[in-house]
Structures are given as structure tokens and as C-alpha cells.
Write a protein that holds these residues in place. Structure first.
Motif, short mmCIF file in Angstrom:
data_model
loop_
_atom_site.label_atom_id
_atom_site.label_comp_id
_atom_site.label_asym_id
_atom_site.label_seq_id
_atom_site.Cartn_x
_atom_site.Cartn_y
_atom_site.Cartn_z
N LEU A 51 0.83 -1.20 0.00
CA LEU A 51 0.00 0.00 0.00
C LEU A 51 0.87 1.26 0.00
O LEU A 51 0.60 2.20 -0.74
CB LEU A 51 -0.94 0.00 1.21
N ASP A 52 1.90 1.27 0.81
CA ASP A 52 2.78 2.44 0.91
C ASP A 52 3.59 2.69 -0.37
O ASP A 52 4.03 3.80 -0.62
CB ASP A 52 3.74 2.31 2.09
N SER A 53 3.74 1.64 -1.19
CA SER A 53 4.55 1.79 -2.41
C SER A 53 3.74 2.33 -3.59
O SER A 53 4.32 2.65 -4.63
CB SER A 53 5.20 0.46 -2.79
N GLU A 54 2.45 2.43 -3.44
CA GLU A 54 1.59 2.88 -4.53
C GLU A 54 1.19 4.35 -4.35
O GLU A 54 0.92 4.78 -3.24
CB GLU A 54 0.33 2.01 -4.62
N ALA A 55 1.14 5.07 -5.46
CA ALA A 55 0.78 6.49 -5.41
C ALA A 55 -0.71 6.69 -5.17
O ALA A 55 -1.11 7.61 -4.45
CB ALA A 55 1.20 7.18 -6.70
N ASP A 56 -1.54 5.83 -5.74
CA ASP A 56 -2.99 5.98 -5.63
C ASP A 56 -3.53 4.98 -4.61
O ASP A 56 -4.02 3.90 -4.95
CB ASP A 56 -3.63 5.77 -7.00
N ARG A 57 -3.46 5.36 -3.34
CA ARG A 57 -3.89 4.47 -2.26
C ARG A 57 -5.38 4.12 -2.39
O ARG A 57 -5.77 2.99 -2.13
CB ARG A 57 -3.63 5.13 -0.91
N GLU A 58 -6.18 5.10 -2.80
CA GLU A 58 -7.62 4.85 -2.92
C GLU A 58 -7.89 3.76 -3.95
O GLU A 58 -8.72 2.87 -3.73
CB GLU A 58 -8.37 6.13 -3.30
N ALA A 59 -7.20 3.80 -5.07
CA ALA A 59 -7.39 2.80 -6.12
C ALA A 59 -6.97 1.41 -5.61
O ALA A 59 -7.66 0.42 -5.88
CB ALA A 59 -6.61 3.17 -7.37
N VAL A 60 -5.86 1.35 -4.88
CA VAL A 60 -5.39 0.07 -4.36
C VAL A 60 -6.41 -0.49 -3.36
O VAL A 60 -6.79 -1.66 -3.43
CB VAL A 60 -4.01 0.21 -3.70
N LEU A 61 -6.85 0.34 -2.42
CA LEU A 61 -7.81 -0.12 -1.43
C LEU A 61 -9.14 -0.49 -2.07
O LEU A 61 -9.76 -1.50 -1.69
CB LEU A 61 -8.00 0.94 -0.34
N THR A 62 -9.59 0.29 -3.05
CA THR A 62 -10.84 -0.02 -3.75
C THR A 62 -10.74 -1.37 -4.45
O THR A 62 -11.65 -2.20 -4.36
CB THR A 62 -11.19 1.09 -4.77
N SER A 63 -9.63 -1.59 -5.13
CA SER A 63 -9.42 -2.85 -5.83
C SER A 63 -9.38 -4.01 -4.84
O SER A 63 -9.98 -5.06 -5.08
CB SER A 63 -8.12 -2.79 -6.63
N PHE A 64 -8.70 -3.83 -3.73
CA PHE A 64 -8.61 -4.87 -2.70
C PHE A 64 -9.99 -5.21 -2.14
O PHE A 64 -10.39 -6.38 -2.11
CB PHE A 64 -7.66 -4.42 -1.58
N VAL A 65 -10.73 -4.20 -1.74
CA VAL A 65 -12.05 -4.42 -1.13
C VAL A 65 -13.00 -5.07 -2.13
O VAL A 65 -13.81 -5.92 -1.75
CB VAL A 65 -12.62 -3.10 -0.56
N SER A 66 -12.89 -4.71 -3.39
CA SER A 66 -13.81 -5.27 -4.39
C SER A 66 -13.57 -6.76 -4.63
O SER A 66 -14.44 -7.44 -5.18
CB SER A 66 -13.71 -4.50 -5.71
N THR A 67 -12.43 -7.29 -4.22
CA THR A 67 -12.14 -8.71 -4.41
C THR A 67 -12.44 -9.56 -3.18
O THR A 67 -12.30 -10.77 -3.22
CB THR A 67 -10.66 -8.92 -4.80
N LEU A 68 -12.86 -8.92 -2.09
CA LEU A 68 -13.14 -9.66 -0.86
C LEU A 68 -14.42 -10.48 -0.99
O LEU A 68 -15.38 -10.06 -1.64
CB LEU A 68 -13.29 -8.70 0.32
N SER A 69 -14.43 -11.62 -0.34
CA SER A 69 -15.66 -12.40 -0.25
C SER A 69 -16.64 -11.64 0.65
O SER A 69 -16.22 -10.79 1.45
CB SER A 69 -15.37 -13.78 0.36
N PRO A 70 -17.93 -11.92 0.55
CA PRO A 70 -18.89 -11.23 1.42
C PRO A 70 -18.56 -11.39 2.92
O PRO A 70 -18.67 -10.43 3.69
CB PRO A 70 -20.23 -11.89 1.08
N GLY A 71 -18.10 -12.56 3.31
CA GLY A 71 -17.72 -12.78 4.72
C GLY A 71 -16.53 -11.93 5.14
O GLY A 71 -16.52 -11.34 6.23
#
Length: 134
Positions: free
Chosen positions: A95-115
Motif C-alpha cells: 500500500l505504501d509503495s503505490e501512489a494511488d492508495r484509494e485505487a489500491v484499497l478499492t481494488s482490494f475491497v472489491s475482491t473480498l468475499s462477502p464474509g
């Protein structure tokens, strides 16, 4: 650890990324106190070179997962993170190595299972200070 080749010979099995770090960290967590790299090498497996173990310990130290203290000309090592902590350190480093933290977090959250998404929401809710504390 070996794997079979097509020609009948065997070769050392390649470890998954982070597997050796996890093994070294697990060994350190069973230590009775600060230990030398040789002690770790014996627990992880004698097929590893001493220098490989020292390299892994040094990497873990840089990541903040282990502490070290001088002991003569070498160090004694202690675990300060568990496997979950090591994984969290890796995630934070990405996360710290990426310039667009929001994009990284959005991409991460969008791949999570519902649980997992529910669990993350619950954890964030607990971690957020209440409005009454402001």
C-alpha cells in the motif's frame, strides 16, 4: 523438500514467496528467548545455508517483524510479530509503495468475499473512535 523431475532425478522444492520468512518467524516464536541464527537454522531445516537464514532474519528485521541484539560479533534474534503481523506488514508495504492508495484499497475491497468484507467492516467499526470522543 524435493520435487521429482521428468528425468527421474529430484530437485529441491521451491518455496512459495514468503514461506521461508513464515517458517523462520514460526521458529523464533517457539524460542525460549533471544536466539542465534544457528538455533533458527536447526529448527527450520539443516538444508538451508547459515547465510540464507541470516539474510531472512535481516529482511524480517527491516520489516519490523523481528528484533535483534548484539551478542559478540553476531546477533540474537526475537520475534515481535506473528504470521498475521508479517502478512499485515507486507500488505502495508504494498500500500505504501503505490501512489494511488484509494485505487489500491478499492481494488482490494472489491475482491473480498462477502464474509471477509463483513469482517473488515466490523473491524473498522471497532477501530473508529466514537463521535463522542471528538
Amino acid at each position: 523438500m524435493t520435487e521429482h523431475r521428468g528425468d527421474g532425478r529430484t530437485a529441491p522444492r521451491r518455496r512459495r514467496q514468503g514461506e521461508l520468512e513464515a517458517q523462520v518467524l514460526a521458529a523464533l516464536r517457539t524460542a525460549p528467548g533471544p536466539v542465534a541464527a544457528g538455533w533458527v537454522r536447526e529448527r527450520v531445516g539443516g538444508d538451508l545455508a547459515y547465510t540464507t537464514v541470516v539474510t531472512i532474519l535481516t529482511r524480517l528485521h527491516v520489516k519490523g517483524a523481528v528484533a535483534r541484539e548484539r551478542s559478540g560479533r553476531s546477533f540474537r534474534w526475537t520475534a515481535v510479530a506473528d504470521e498475521a503481523g508479517l502478512a499485515a506488514l507486507r500488505m502495508r508495504r504494498v500500500l505504501d509503495s503505490e501512489a494511488d492508495r484509494e485505487a489500491v484499497l478499492t481494488s482490494f475491497v472489491s475482491t473480498l468475499s462477502p464474509g471477509d468484507e463483513r469482517l473488515l467492516r466490523d473491524l473498522l467499526e471497532v477501530a473508529e473512535p466514537s463521535e463522542a470522543e471528538d
